[in-house]
Design a protein around this motif. Structure first.
Motif, short mmCIF file in Angstrom:
data_model
loop_
_atom_site.label_atom_id
_atom_site.label_comp_id
_atom_site.label_asym_id
_atom_site.label_seq_id
_atom_site.Cartn_x
_atom_site.Cartn_y
_atom_site.Cartn_z
N LYS A 1 13.65 -12.46 -14.20
CA LYS A 1 14.72 -12.30 -14.99
C LYS A 1 15.69 -11.25 -14.47
O LYS A 1 16.89 -11.42 -14.59
CB LYS A 1 14.07 -11.74 -16.60
CG LYS A 1 13.60 -12.93 -17.48
CD LYS A 1 13.00 -12.33 -18.59
CE LYS A 1 12.42 -13.19 -19.61
NZ LYS A 1 12.01 -12.74 -20.67
N PHE A 2 15.10 -9.84 -14.16
CA PHE A 2 15.99 -8.98 -13.66
C PHE A 2 16.56 -9.42 -12.21
O PHE A 2 17.61 -8.86 -11.74
CB PHE A 2 15.44 -7.60 -13.61
CG PHE A 2 14.45 -7.53 -12.72
CD1 PHE A 2 14.54 -6.97 -11.31
CD2 PHE A 2 13.05 -7.37 -13.03
CE1 PHE A 2 13.51 -6.73 -10.38
CE2 PHE A 2 11.94 -7.26 -12.10
CZ PHE A 2 12.40 -6.84 -10.75
N THR A 3 15.65 -10.06 -11.25
CA THR A 3 16.01 -10.42 -10.17
C THR A 3 17.35 -11.33 -10.13
O THR A 3 18.12 -11.27 -9.27
CB THR A 3 14.88 -11.00 -9.32
OG1 THR A 3 13.60 -10.40 -9.43
CG2 THR A 3 15.17 -11.25 -7.95
N GLY A 4 17.25 -12.35 -10.92
CA GLY A 4 18.33 -13.34 -11.08
C GLY A 4 19.48 -12.62 -11.43
O GLY A 4 20.53 -12.95 -10.91
N THR A 5 19.49 -11.74 -12.46
CA THR A 5 20.56 -11.09 -12.90
C THR A 5 21.26 -10.12 -11.80
O THR A 5 22.61 -10.12 -11.52
CB THR A 5 20.24 -10.12 -14.05
OG1 THR A 5 19.84 -10.97 -15.06
CG2 THR A 5 21.44 -9.51 -14.58
N LEU A 6 20.50 -9.40 -11.17
CA LEU A 6 20.93 -8.64 -9.99
C LEU A 6 21.44 -9.38 -8.90
O LEU A 6 22.46 -8.99 -8.27
CB LEU A 6 19.51 -7.67 -9.39
CG LEU A 6 19.28 -6.65 -10.58
CD1 LEU A 6 18.15 -5.88 -9.87
CD2 LEU A 6 20.20 -5.78 -10.98
N THR A 7 20.83 -10.43 -8.74
CA THR A 7 21.48 -11.20 -7.57
C THR A 7 22.74 -11.90 -7.85
O THR A 7 23.78 -11.96 -7.00
CB THR A 7 20.39 -12.58 -7.30
OG1 THR A 7 19.38 -11.96 -6.93
CG2 THR A 7 21.12 -13.29 -6.06
N LEU A 8 23.25 -12.28 -9.16
CA LEU A 8 24.36 -12.77 -9.63
C LEU A 8 25.58 -11.93 -9.56
O LEU A 8 26.38 -12.11 -9.02
CB LEU A 8 24.03 -13.17 -10.84
CG LEU A 8 25.36 -13.72 -11.67
CD1 LEU A 8 26.14 -14.82 -10.98
CD2 LEU A 8 25.14 -14.09 -13.16
N ILE B 1 21.38 -4.68 -19.11
CA ILE B 1 22.08 -5.89 -18.22
C ILE B 1 21.59 -7.11 -18.40
O ILE B 1 22.41 -8.19 -18.62
CB ILE B 1 22.70 -5.43 -17.14
CG1 ILE B 1 23.55 -4.05 -17.32
CG2 ILE B 1 23.49 -6.49 -16.17
CD1 ILE B 1 23.85 -3.28 -15.87
N SER B 2 20.19 -7.18 -18.06
CA SER B 2 19.72 -8.41 -18.08
C SER B 2 19.55 -9.13 -19.16
O SER B 2 19.79 -10.69 -19.29
CB SER B 2 18.22 -8.24 -17.43
OG SER B 2 18.31 -7.77 -16.10
N GLY B 3 19.38 -8.60 -20.19
CA GLY B 3 19.23 -9.31 -21.85
C GLY B 3 20.75 -9.62 -21.96
O GLY B 3 20.94 -10.70 -22.55
#
Length: 428
Positions: free
Chosen positions: A63-70, A140-142
């Protein structure tokens, strides 16, 4: 309308801000990706600020990895687009020159500074960075979760084959590659790499793949006396034996050698006056489709070293022990009593064969063809005709051959070798 001379400066300030934001994202991603959940739980138990949020965040890393990458891709892309526009408008560079200059800056800044320098800092100071960034990253991920989920869905739709619901970020394959790289760099030994890969595979391995099948299970009826149980323990070599009520599909407990031997030692008359079910311990029934890692946690939780695996119809499929799971990680466990059995021709004409020797290959070694579609090995052939698991000394005569089970030698106390002789060669 005259151009604003401060506009290029504002754009470049924006570029610097975007680069700093991208660096912070890479810093947080590197620190969180290298952080273990166990260490986060340890910090939470110590009351460290931010540790509880970090534990929650590490429960679902994609969940957080996808958000940070985006966010990092958006920031870096915007940086170089703005840089190219400013160079075209203010420096007098041609389009071709602007492209090359922007590419050079992208390589220098993105690779050298962010992906090497900043990520190295993230790993070096993972404790402080992960604890400090956990709250903001979780928030931020949420917020961006619907957007990242939609983009992952689109990516999976246009990608051939089956996609990943959480995206391919921080996948198990990447972790396996890191282990392989560590071995190639001589940071770990080859045996350690194999053990780590085996741990990964526990979640993909089912209980039925490693259990002792029901055809190899030695059991005792609940009405048997303690003396009979002691005799079975000594003949089979097991220290734990299932206790059945109405056949092997009705296992009601386990008899332990130490319980029965203590009772017989303390009370001399108990061996003939008491039954096995008076001393049996509770049994754990688990589905044979349960992943091995879940099985291990369940056995740890209930403090049991042995369990019964049941099939989809509720019948006994086999027996599973802690040792079986351990062997999946470290490999086959043998001791000084284990012998490697092959095809051996004895002086009197008898053949010593492994119990798992294929029935179809008997014609090649002794000249007798036995056809039986129900079993594959000579050990299974003996079990079928005996109606039970063969113990040492068990004998079966079939198709002009005599099969005699030899003493069990491996850890599971299974018959490992069988003596095969033609009946017309039997001594008087």
């Amino acid at each position: 309308m005259s151009p604003d001379p401060s506009a290029p400066i504002q754009w470049m300030v924006g570029v610097v801000a975007l680069l700093c934001f991208s660096a912070l994202l890479a810093l947080a991603e590197s620190a969180l990706a290298s952080y273990s959940r166990a260490h986060a739980q340890e910090l939470a138990s110590q009351g460290r600020p931010g540790a509880k949020r970090l534990v929650v965040l590490l429960e679902d890393p994609p969940k957080f990895t996808g958000t940070l990458t985006l966010l990092r891709i958006l920031a870096e892309t915007a940086t170089y687009v703005i840089t190219a526009l400013v160079l075209v408008a203010e420096s007098g560079f041609s389009v071709t020159e602007t492209i090359w200059v922007t590419l050079a800056l992208a390589v220098a800044v993105s690779f050298v500074v962010i992906n090497v320098g900043v990520r190295t800092l993230g790993r070096q100071h993972s404790d402080s960075i992960a604890l400090g960034a956990a709250g903001a990253v979780g928030f931020i991920s949420g917020l961006l979760r619907p957007i990242t989920a939609l983009l992952i869905m689109i990516g999976n739709a246009i990608t051939p084959g089956k996609g990943f619901s959480e995206g391919p970020f921080a996948s198990e394959a990447e972790l396996r590659e890191l282990v392989d790289i560590a071995e190639a760099s001589s940071l770990i030994e080859s045996e350690e790499r194999q053990m780590i890969h085996s741990v990964f595979e526990l979640g993909d391995t089912m209980v039925r793949e490693i259990m002792v099948p029901r055809t190899d299970v030695v059991f005792i009826e609940r009405h048997k006396s303690l003396r009979q149980a002691m005799s079975l323990f000594l003949r089979s070599g097991f220290s734990r034996v299932p206790v059945v009520d109405d056949g092997l599909d009705d296992i009601i407990g386990f008899a332990y050698l130490k319980d029965i031997s203590k009772r017989v030692f303390d009370h001399k008359g108990a061996e003939s006056s008491e039954q096995v079910d008076s001393l049996m311990r509770p049994v754990i029934h688990v589905p044979d489709t349960l992943p091995v890692d879940d099985m291990l946690r369940e056995m740890q939780r209930q403090r049991r070293h042995i369990a019964v695996a049941v099939d989809e119809y509720g019948g006994t499929a086999g027996i599973l022990t802690i040792e079986d799971i351990l062997e999946e990680i470290v490999g086959e466990i043998t001791d000084e009593f284990d012998d490697e059995v092959g095809v051996e021709h004895l002086a009197d004409g008898t053949l010593r064969l492994p119990s798992r020797f294929p029935v179809d290959d008997l014609v090649d070694v002794i000249g007798v063809d036995i056809e039986d579609e129900d079993v594959d090995s000579i050990g299974g052939l003996m079990a079928k005709h005996l109606g039970r698991v063969p113990l040492a000394g068990a004998r079966v005569e079939l198709s002009g051959l005599s099969f005699t089970a030899e003493e069990a030698t491996d850890r599971r106390r299974r018959i490992t070798s069988v003596l095969v002789r033609k009946l017309d060669q039997e001594p008087d």
